[in-house]
Design a protein around this motif. Structure first.
Motif, mmCIF file in Angstrom:
data_model
loop_
_atom_site.group_PDB
_atom_site.id
_atom_site.type_symbol
_atom_site.label_atom_id
_atom_site.label_comp_id
_atom_site.label_asym_id
_atom_site.label_seq_id
_atom_site.Cartn_x
_atom_site.Cartn_y
_atom_site.Cartn_z
ATOM 1 N N ALA A 134 0.847 -1.196 0.000
ATOM 2 C CA ALA A 134 0.000 0.000 0.000
ATOM 3 C C ALA A 134 0.878 1.240 0.000
ATOM 4 O O ALA A 134 1.874 1.298 0.720
ATOM 5 N N THR A 135 0.518 2.227 -0.820
ATOM 6 C CA THR A 135 1.196 3.518 -0.758
ATOM 7 C C THR A 135 0.188 4.566 -0.321
ATOM 8 O O THR A 135 -0.975 4.534 -0.736
ATOM 9 N N PHE A 136 0.648 5.449 0.560
ATOM 10 C CA PHE A 136 -0.242 6.500 1.067
ATOM 11 C C PHE A 136 0.593 7.672 1.532
ATOM 12 O O PHE A 136 1.521 7.503 2.310
ATOM 13 N N SER A 137 0.311 8.841 0.984
ATOM 14 C CA SER A 137 0.962 10.082 1.389
ATOM 15 C C SER A 137 2.495 9.941 1.420
ATOM 16 O O SER A 137 3.147 10.434 2.334
ATOM 17 N N GLY A 138 3.045 9.260 0.438
ATOM 18 C CA GLY A 138 4.502 9.114 0.349
ATOM 19 C C GLY A 138 5.054 7.916 1.103
ATOM 20 O O GLY A 138 6.227 7.578 0.987
ATOM 21 N N TRP A 139 4.220 7.272 1.906
ATOM 22 C CA TRP A 139 4.644 6.101 2.662
ATOM 23 C C TRP A 139 4.352 4.829 1.879
ATOM 24 O O TRP A 139 3.491 4.822 1.001
ATOM 25 N N LEU A 140 5.056 3.752 2.262
ATOM 26 C CA LEU A 140 4.782 2.456 1.658
ATOM 27 C C LEU A 140 4.701 1.402 2.761
ATOM 28 O O LEU A 140 5.557 1.348 3.653
ATOM 29 N N PHE A 141 3.649 0.593 2.720
ATOM 30 C CA PHE A 141 3.491 -0.476 3.713
ATOM 31 C C PHE A 141 3.483 -1.825 2.998
ATOM 32 O O PHE A 141 2.702 -2.040 2.067
ATOM 33 N N ASP A 142 4.374 -2.705 3.437
ATOM 34 C CA ASP A 142 4.464 -4.055 2.871
ATOM 35 C C ASP A 142 4.009 -5.055 3.936
ATOM 36 O O ASP A 142 4.758 -5.370 4.860
ATOM 37 N N PRO A 143 2.759 -5.557 3.834
ATOM 38 C CA PRO A 143 2.231 -6.463 4.879
ATOM 39 C C PRO A 143 3.032 -7.755 5.013
ATOM 40 O O PRO A 143 3.159 -8.290 6.110
ATOM 41 N N SER A 144 3.575 -8.268 3.911
ATOM 42 C CA SER A 144 4.265 -9.562 3.991
ATOM 43 C C SER A 144 5.565 -9.435 4.777
ATOM 44 O O SER A 144 6.037 -10.405 5.353
ATOM 45 N N ALA A 145 6.150 -8.230 4.801
ATOM 46 C CA ALA A 145 7.398 -8.039 5.542
ATOM 47 C C ALA A 145 7.170 -7.287 6.854
ATOM 48 O O ALA A 145 8.125 -7.071 7.610
ATOM 49 N N LEU A 146 5.910 -6.900 7.138
ATOM 50 C CA LEU A 146 5.583 -6.064 8.301
ATOM 51 C C LEU A 146 6.482 -4.827 8.315
ATOM 52 O O LEU A 146 7.014 -4.433 9.342
ATOM 53 N N GLU A 147 6.660 -4.236 7.131
ATOM 54 C CA GLU A 147 7.621 -3.140 7.005
ATOM 55 C C GLU A 147 6.956 -1.875 6.489
ATOM 56 O O GLU A 147 6.175 -1.903 5.542
ATOM 57 N N LEU A 148 7.306 -0.772 7.125
ATOM 58 C CA LEU A 148 6.767 0.531 6.775
ATOM 59 C C LEU A 148 7.931 1.395 6.301
ATOM 60 O O LEU A 148 8.923 1.547 7.005
ATOM 61 N N THR A 149 7.816 1.942 5.072
ATOM 62 C CA THR A 149 8.902 2.770 4.546
ATOM 63 C C THR A 149 8.438 4.222 4.498
ATOM 64 O O THR A 149 7.390 4.530 3.910
ATOM 65 N N ALA A 150 9.217 5.105 5.097
ATOM 66 C CA ALA A 150 8.862 6.526 5.190
ATOM 67 C C ALA A 150 9.121 7.217 3.852
ATOM 68 O O ALA A 150 9.838 6.686 2.999
ATOM 69 N N PRO A 151 8.550 8.416 3.670
ATOM 70 C CA PRO A 151 8.801 9.171 2.433
ATOM 71 C C PRO A 151 10.298 9.400 2.179
ATOM 72 O O PRO A 151 10.712 9.484 1.033
ATOM 73 N N ASP A 152 11.121 9.465 3.231
ATOM 74 C CA ASP A 152 12.559 9.665 3.028
ATOM 75 C C ASP A 152 13.288 8.344 2.736
ATOM 76 O O ASP A 152 14.506 8.322 2.621
ATOM 77 N N GLY A 153 12.547 7.246 2.628
ATOM 78 C CA GLY A 153 13.155 5.959 2.254
ATOM 79 C C GLY A 153 13.576 5.104 3.431
ATOM 80 O O GLY A 153 13.976 3.956 3.248
#
Ligand code: CA
Length: 236
Positions: A134-153
């Motif tokens: 999922a991408t939202f407001s520059g963020w990315l969420f990967d449910p399979s990795a339980l990982e949240l990536t911020a807009p700054d990477g």
């Protein structure tokens, strides 16, 4: 969020070492020295994970593994003194999630438990969204990795409880979600922290990196919470 680990092991000295090590690492523990006593307890309440000795006095370990998997959907790590590769293959084929051969370093067992629980939590989080991000407001969420990536990477690991909560918002953006709904939707297994407010503040803390993030999840007083941005789900 102390998780309960059950140890089914008839050798008291081996059980004692594992119990002590798990408790040192913050786990709650239950010890059973026979297969039948564990099955009785399992029918009432399931632990988060089971460490299973294959050589028990009353029930053959491989048969017991099958019974456990029929009763509860919990991960099982086999503890075995047997060195035959066929046992390992049979155990894994019958649904064991990992396999540790005695003698083992108890810290190794703790590391395996962490890995198996993390994998198990990710797999049960959202089977239908395992291949989506999922991408939202520059963020990315990967449910399979339980990982949240911020807009700054920069990437942050979420606990499975936080991931469930975030996912509930990402599946229903720009809608007010009540606490009750979030508890049902994101409550998960009973071993997770049931307090939505505590979890909300942890999740919000992790969502505070970007400058555009203020107010991303809004509190709607008396009603619940709302994710204020649009969300796009796409194949990973
Ligand atoms: Ca044994």
């Amino acid at each position: 969020m102390n998780k309960t680990i059950a140890i089914v092991e008839d050798d008291p000295s081996i059980a004692a070492v594992i119990l002590r090590t798990l408790e040192e690492h913050g786990y709650l523990t239950e010890h059973y020295s026979s297969g039948s006593s564990f099955l009785t307890a399992l029918r009432k309440k399931a632990p988060c994970l089971c460490l299973l000795d294959l050589g028990l006095p009353d029930i053959d370990g491989i048969g017991l593994l099958g019974s456990i998997k029929e009763i509860a959907s919990i991960p099982v790590i086999i503890l075995s003194g047997r060195h035959h590769p066929s046992d390992r293959i049979v155990g894994l084929e019958l649904g064991a999630d990992d396999y540790v051969v005695k003698p083992f370093d108890p810290r190794e067992v703790v590391a395996r438990i962490r890995t198996v629980l993390r994998r198990f939590d990710a797999a049960t989080l959202a089977p239908d969204m395992q291949n989506s991000v999922a991408t939202f407001s520059g963020w990315l969420f990967d449910p399979s990795a339980l990982e949240l990536t911020a807009p700054d990477g920069s990437a942050t690991d979420l606990s499975s409880a936080e991931a469930r909560l975030l996912q509930a918002f990402l599946e229903a953006p720009q809608r007010v979600l009540s606490r009750d709904f979030l508890l049902t939707k994101a409550g998960g297994q009973e071993c997770f922290d049931r307090s939505i407010d505590v979890r909300m503040s942890r999740l919000r803390k992790k969502l505070q990196k970007g400058e555009n993030i203020k107010g991303l999840i809004r509190t709607v007083y008396g009603a619940g919470y709302l994710l204020s941005c649009a969300v796009e789900w796409q194949s990973a």
